[in-house]
Motif scaffolding. Structure first.
Motif, PDB file in Angstrom:
ATOM      1  N   THR A   1       0.824  -1.209   0.000  1.00 28.81           N
ATOM      2  CA  THR A   1       0.000   0.000   0.000  1.00 28.81           C
ATOM      3  C   THR A   1       0.861   1.265   0.000  1.00 28.81           C
ATOM      4  O   THR A   1       0.524   2.243  -0.663  1.00 28.81           O
ATOM      5  CB  THR A   1      -0.942   0.015   1.212  1.00 28.81           C
ATOM      6  N   LEU A   2       1.966   1.244   0.734  1.00 27.03           N
ATOM      7  CA  LEU A   2       2.856   2.403   0.748  1.00 27.03           C
ATOM      8  C   LEU A   2       3.431   2.651  -0.647  1.00 27.03           C
ATOM      9  O   LEU A   2       3.558   3.796  -1.092  1.00 27.03           O
ATOM     10  CB  LEU A   2       3.984   2.192   1.752  1.00 27.03           C
ATOM     11  N   THR A   3       3.750   1.584  -1.345  1.00 24.99           N
ATOM     12  CA  THR A   3       4.283   1.715  -2.708  1.00 24.99           C
ATOM     13  C   THR A   3       3.228   2.269  -3.652  1.00 24.99           C
ATOM     14  O   THR A   3       3.488   3.188  -4.445  1.00 24.99           O
ATOM     15  CB  THR A   3       4.775   0.360  -3.223  1.00 24.99           C
TER      16      THR A   3
ATOM     17  N   GLY B   1      -4.964   3.234  -6.289  1.00 20.64           N
ATOM     18  CA  GLY B   1      -4.595   4.274  -5.344  1.00 20.64           C
ATOM     19  C   GLY B   1      -5.540   4.381  -4.168  1.00 20.64           C
ATOM     20  O   GLY B   1      -5.116   4.547  -3.018  1.00 20.64           O
TER      21      GLY B   1
ATOM     22  N   TYR C   1     -10.868  10.777   1.900  1.00 21.71           N
ATOM     23  CA  TYR C   1     -10.077  10.147   0.845  1.00 21.71           C
ATOM     24  C   TYR C   1     -10.957   9.774  -0.347  1.00 21.71           C
ATOM     25  O   TYR C   1     -10.528   9.835  -1.499  1.00 21.71           O
ATOM     26  CB  TYR C   1      -9.371   8.903   1.379  1.00 21.71           C
TER      27      TYR C   1
ATOM     28  N   ARG D   1      -4.808   1.407   4.559  1.00 19.59           N
ATOM     29  CA  ARG D   1      -3.922   1.856   5.633  1.00 19.59           C
ATOM     30  C   ARG D   1      -4.720   2.477   6.776  1.00 19.59           C
ATOM     31  O   ARG D   1      -4.406   2.269   7.955  1.00 19.59           O
ATOM     32  CB  ARG D   1      -2.912   2.864   5.085  1.00 19.59           C
TER      33      ARG D   1
ATOM     34  N   THR E   1      -0.047   4.654 -13.041  1.00 18.43           N
ATOM     35  CA  THR E   1      -0.744   3.373 -12.864  1.00 18.43           C
ATOM     36  C   THR E   1      -1.531   3.009 -14.112  1.00 18.43           C
ATOM     37  O   THR E   1      -1.489   1.872 -14.590  1.00 18.43           O
ATOM     38  CB  THR E   1      -1.690   3.453 -11.654  1.00 18.43           C
TER      39      THR E   1
ATOM     40  N   VAL F   1       0.530   4.016  -2.924  1.00 12.09           N
ATOM     41  CA  VAL F   1       0.166   5.391  -2.596  1.00 12.09           C
ATOM     42  C   VAL F   1       1.101   6.381  -3.277  1.00 12.09           C
ATOM     43  O   VAL F   1       0.705   7.499  -3.645  1.00 12.09           O
ATOM     44  CB  VAL F   1       0.180   5.592  -1.062  1.00 12.09           C
ATOM     45  N   SER F   2       2.339   5.976  -3.472  1.00  5.87           N
ATOM     46  CA  SER F   2       3.353   6.877  -4.032  1.00  5.87           C
ATOM     47  C   SER F   2       3.290   6.983  -5.558  1.00  5.87           C
ATOM     48  O   SER F   2       3.993   7.808  -6.140  1.00  5.87           O
ATOM     49  CB  SER F   2       4.755   6.397  -3.621  1.00  5.87           C
ATOM     50  N   VAL F   3       2.465   6.152  -6.200  1.00  4.45           N
ATOM     51  CA  VAL F   3       2.409   6.139  -7.670  1.00  4.45           C
ATOM     52  C   VAL F   3       1.235   6.981  -8.145  1.00  4.45           C
ATOM     53  O   VAL F   3       0.091   6.719  -7.748  1.00  4.45           O
ATOM     54  CB  VAL F   3       2.268   4.701  -8.195  1.00  4.45           C
ATOM     55  N   PRO F   4       1.458   7.972  -8.999  1.00  6.83           N
ATOM     56  CA  PRO F   4       0.347   8.788  -9.523  1.00  6.83           C
ATOM     57  C   PRO F   4      -0.596   7.956 -10.391  1.00  6.83           C
ATOM     58  O   PRO F   4      -0.202   6.928 -10.957  1.00  6.83           O
ATOM     59  CB  PRO F   4       1.058   9.866 -10.358  1.00  6.83           C
TER      60      PRO F   4
ATOM     61  N   HIS G   1      -4.781   3.912   0.053  1.00  7.21           N
ATOM     62  CA  HIS G   1      -5.060   4.910   1.083  1.00  7.21           C
ATOM     63  C   HIS G   1      -5.977   4.347   2.164  1.00  7.21           C
ATOM     64  O   HIS G   1      -5.703   4.437   3.372  1.00  7.21           O
ATOM     65  CB  HIS G   1      -5.711   6.147   0.459  1.00  7.21           C
TER      66      HIS G   1
END
Length: 328
Positions: free
Chosen positions: A149-151, A204, A259, A211, A160, A153-156, A208
């Motif tokens: 999930t952290l990975t 995405g 969110y 988590r 994707t 979240v960081s991708v626009p 979010h």
């Protein structure tokens, strides 16, 4: 609306809370209307000259400005636009000459279908993964889900979407790369065109929301009620349903709603990427053609949806949280 017994002050307090939230939402929409109107007024170019073309004479442009009311003071234009918008009249398109309400509403239905399918998949997936990870806090399963999930979240969203197109449309050939529909058809007539846009939004949003749910569940597992129930041999499934979820989800719901409101902006990105016939295509065309009423209408619509989603999340959190006390 019947107020739950756990709310201090009963029905009156709940209605006062709802009234204050609605008033705040109205203030926010008013502020957004000022920003949207000012931003469209500061945009380069002129709607009159853009609608007539580069070869139009100065006299024709001046007459067009008079027809559109662009020669009036900005304050007068804003007041007139806002009064009509409150009454449900979003004006007339500078480009097509048709009703902005009809133009926006027809495409908004497609965008709502896309968002609705995404939400229908998002909620059970995010809650399920969040509960799974939260019940296994600091174990291998939790670390794997947290890292994933952290990975993500960081991708626009556009990255994707591009990766999904390359994999499932170009390489495998399973799905269409663009979401095109024929004349008179609806977006549900060919479900395949929805798969990649929905998947792009889900990636995405799931990251979010998973988590958030994971944090709430992990904190609830250490409560006295859960510890006592486990010592007394209560089955784990009953503990989750009776103690963990009722304690973990209500505080998280307003955050989930915030969110979820971001889904509106993300949907515009996904629609543009896949050529989906929603609000994004109308917004792009209106921006290019200096169609100010259409741009303003979409800006207000997105703001209103965001306010409503946040209001629904706050209200649902209040109704479900047995420890919540509303301000009088």
């Amino acid at each position: 609306m019947r107020a739950p017994a756990h709310l201090s002050g009963g029905r009156g307090t709940l209605w006062r809370f709802l009234g204050r939230r609605l008033a705040l939402g109205a203030v926010v929409l008013g502020a957004v209307s000022v920003v949207v109107f000012a931003a469209t007024g500061l945009a380069t170019g002129d709607a009159a000259s853009a609608s007539l073309g580069p070869e139009a004479t100065e006299e024709a442009v001046a007459a067009r400005r008079e027809e559109l009311g662009l020669n009036r003071p900005a304050v007068v234009q804003y007041a007139d636009w806002l009064l009509h918008a409150v009454g449900g009249d979003l004006g007339t398109s500078y480009v097509s000459g048709g009703s902005v309400m009809e133009l926006v509403s027809s495409r908004a239905v497609n965008s709502l279908v896309l968002a609705g399918i995404t939400m229908a998949l998002l909620v059970p997936l995010a809650v399920g993964l969040g509960v799974w990870a939260g019940l296994r806090a600091n174990r291998a399963a939790d670390r794997s889900i947290s890292l994933a999930t952290l990975t993500l979240v960081s991708v626009p969203e556009f990255v994707t979407g591009a990766v999904l197109v390359l994999l499932f449309a170009v390489h495998l050939g399973w799905l269409p790369a663009v979401s095109l529909i024929g004349p008179g058809e609806g977006v549900l007539s060919n479900p395949q065109i929805l798969v990649l846009p929905v998947a792009t939004l889900l990636v995405g949003c799931i990251a979010h929301n998973t988590r958030l749910v994971r944090i709430g569940v992990a904190e609830s597992t250490t409560s006295d009620a859960v510890v006592t129930a486990r010592l007394n041999g209560v089955p784990e499934r009953r503990i989750v349903l009776r103690y963990i979820l009722p304690a973990a989800l209500p505080p998280v719901i307003p955050l989930l709603a915030r969110y979820t409101a971001l889904l509106v902006g993300s949907a515009l990105v996904a629609e543009t990427l896949f050529g989906f016939p929603g609000l994004a295509s109308v917004l792009v065309q209106a921006s290019v053609g200096r169609d100010v009423p259409t741009v303003q209408a979409i800006g207000l619509l997105v703001a209103a949806l965001t306010v409503l989603v946040n209001l629904a999340g706050d209200l649902l959190g209040v109704l479900l949280d047995p420890l919540r006390r509303l301000p009088r």
